[in-house]
Design an enzyme around this catalytic site. Sequence first.
Site, PDB file in Angstrom:
ATOM      1  N   ASP A 196       0.813  -1.221   0.000  1.00  0.00           N
ATOM      2  CA  ASP A 196       0.000   0.000   0.000  1.00  0.00           C
ATOM      3  C   ASP A 196       0.844   1.267   0.000  1.00  0.00           C
ATOM      4  O   ASP A 196       2.030   1.224   0.301  1.00  0.00           O
ATOM      5  CB  ASP A 196      -0.867   0.032   1.269  1.00  0.00           C
ATOM      6  CG  ASP A 196      -2.101  -0.815   1.103  1.00  0.00           C
ATOM      7  OD1 ASP A 196      -2.412  -1.215  -0.032  1.00  0.00           O
ATOM      8  OD2 ASP A 196      -2.761  -1.083   2.127  1.00  0.00           O
TER       9      ASP A 196
ATOM     10  N   TYR B  62       6.458  -9.778   7.633  1.00  0.00           N
ATOM     11  CA  TYR B  62       6.309  -8.335   7.763  1.00  0.00           C
ATOM     12  C   TYR B  62       6.798  -7.898   9.138  1.00  0.00           C
ATOM     13  O   TYR B  62       6.729  -8.655  10.113  1.00  0.00           O
ATOM     14  CB  TYR B  62       4.838  -7.916   7.640  1.00  0.00           C
ATOM     15  CG  TYR B  62       4.306  -7.917   6.228  1.00  0.00           C
ATOM     16  CD1 TYR B  62       4.435  -6.799   5.410  1.00  0.00           C
ATOM     17  CD2 TYR B  62       3.649  -9.032   5.713  1.00  0.00           C
ATOM     18  CE1 TYR B  62       3.940  -6.792   4.120  1.00  0.00           C
ATOM     19  CE2 TYR B  62       3.154  -9.038   4.412  1.00  0.00           C
ATOM     20  CZ  TYR B  62       3.308  -7.909   3.624  1.00  0.00           C
ATOM     21  OH  TYR B  62       2.814  -7.906   2.338  1.00  0.00           O
TER      22      TYR B  62
END
Lengths: 244, 244
Positions: A52, A110
């Site tokens: 994103d 992540y």
Amino acid sequence: MRNIKVIMAYNGAGYHGYQRQNNGDTIQQTVEEALSKLLREEIVINGCSRTDAGVHAREYIFNFKTENPISCEGLLKGTNDLLPEDIAFLEVCEEREDFHARFDCKGKEYEYVIHNSTVKNPFYADTVMRYKYPLDEKMLDLEAKAFIGRQDFKSFCSAECDKEDTTRTIYSFDVVRENDLVKMRVSGDGFLYNMVRIMVGTLVCINEGKIEKGKIKEIIEQKDRTKAGITVVPDGLYLNKVFY
Amino acid sequence: MRNIKVIMAYNGAGYHGYQRQNNGDTIQQTVEEALSKLLREEIVINGCSRTDAGVHAREYIFNFKTENPISCEGLLKGTNDLLPEDIAFLEVCEEREDFHARFDCKGKEYEYVIHNSTVKNPFYADTVMRYKYPLDEKMLDLEAKAFIGRQDFKSFCSAECDKEDTTRTIYSFDVVRENDLVKMRVSGDGFLYNMVRIMVGTLVCINEGKIEKGKIKEIIEQKDRTKAGITVVPDGLYLNKVFY
């Protein structure tokens, strides 16, 4: 046809995410333009994942095809010189012909970085989420273990998510403190839209008492986005590793 | 009238320098607008120094006058909430009525940070100068000692400098390495326009052999800007400390 694999890192603060779009600079477009300029042909890259707007990558993998005989080292140096300072090629190598950065990806890790301090640090801007109130990283580390396993994560997926199958396997979820930075590291076979940011937001809500301790399994079972916590800002999120 | 002293830090990457100007965001304007909004009166601040576009500060001092009875802690927290993440108030206190951040300043320390690596680090963008070729920090540390003392630094001053008197005293100049970062730290009673960036640029030219070793004293004596080295980019420059 040569199949080239590239490992790159980027600071996503100045970009509208990874994927090429009509409006705004993206990582994909910036990289494709640099490669096309260097190789004097139109290059299209296969990225391992979308990220994103504002999300960073310490290790992002993509591949592309070319007939150009340039050496991998020449490609690494040449593209780095053309790319802005916030995108860096770390490694370039040749792969077997059918390697595909997205389809062959087996999992990802992540990391979400929280600057846990009442004092602002201007040099962290855009690369962390700042959080003023004390975070209990040991308690959150225990709570986060409830995410581990093969489960339906519909509650931890943005309403905009268009995936039919929302079942994913989380391999690990650790919360650690390094001085005034709290790092949340999660690995799994795949992640839904905004999934990491909602999992982190849920832990933040547990820290604040807005969500009770020990409730994560129940929230997962409810399959209802409104039961989970907030979606934290993209600034603190890093794609850390990609597994093949 | 209360005289308030503020210590702040800022990342200058997004600003057209410290000083208020007609076009573009500056640190002064951003801080004055936040203070004016909080205190509901027009606030004008006296900064200790100008800094150029892209230059950072780890400790910048300014003062301003107000009749507002707000506590120093309230002012610190209130303004920090209004300011963007790249500007931070670190300390607020009351000073004697005639304290002036610029006129009372006795000296400053600057640090210039060089990322000495063939590998780009996207997370250093805008906060270091990257330099690909090996820097010999021990040799440069010895060379830099020639800057120390009370000398006419006309050779190390931008052609745009309008100062009549270009004599300044340099107290110290140290070059140290911390892994792949080389830090050049210089303190003195005052600095001319672009002076630190030209001194650092001269050391870089010595490292490259473009300027001979042992020539700094001679360049100072020549009082000629063209004899010194390049002006390095602002990205790596930090106002580190201000002395009173």
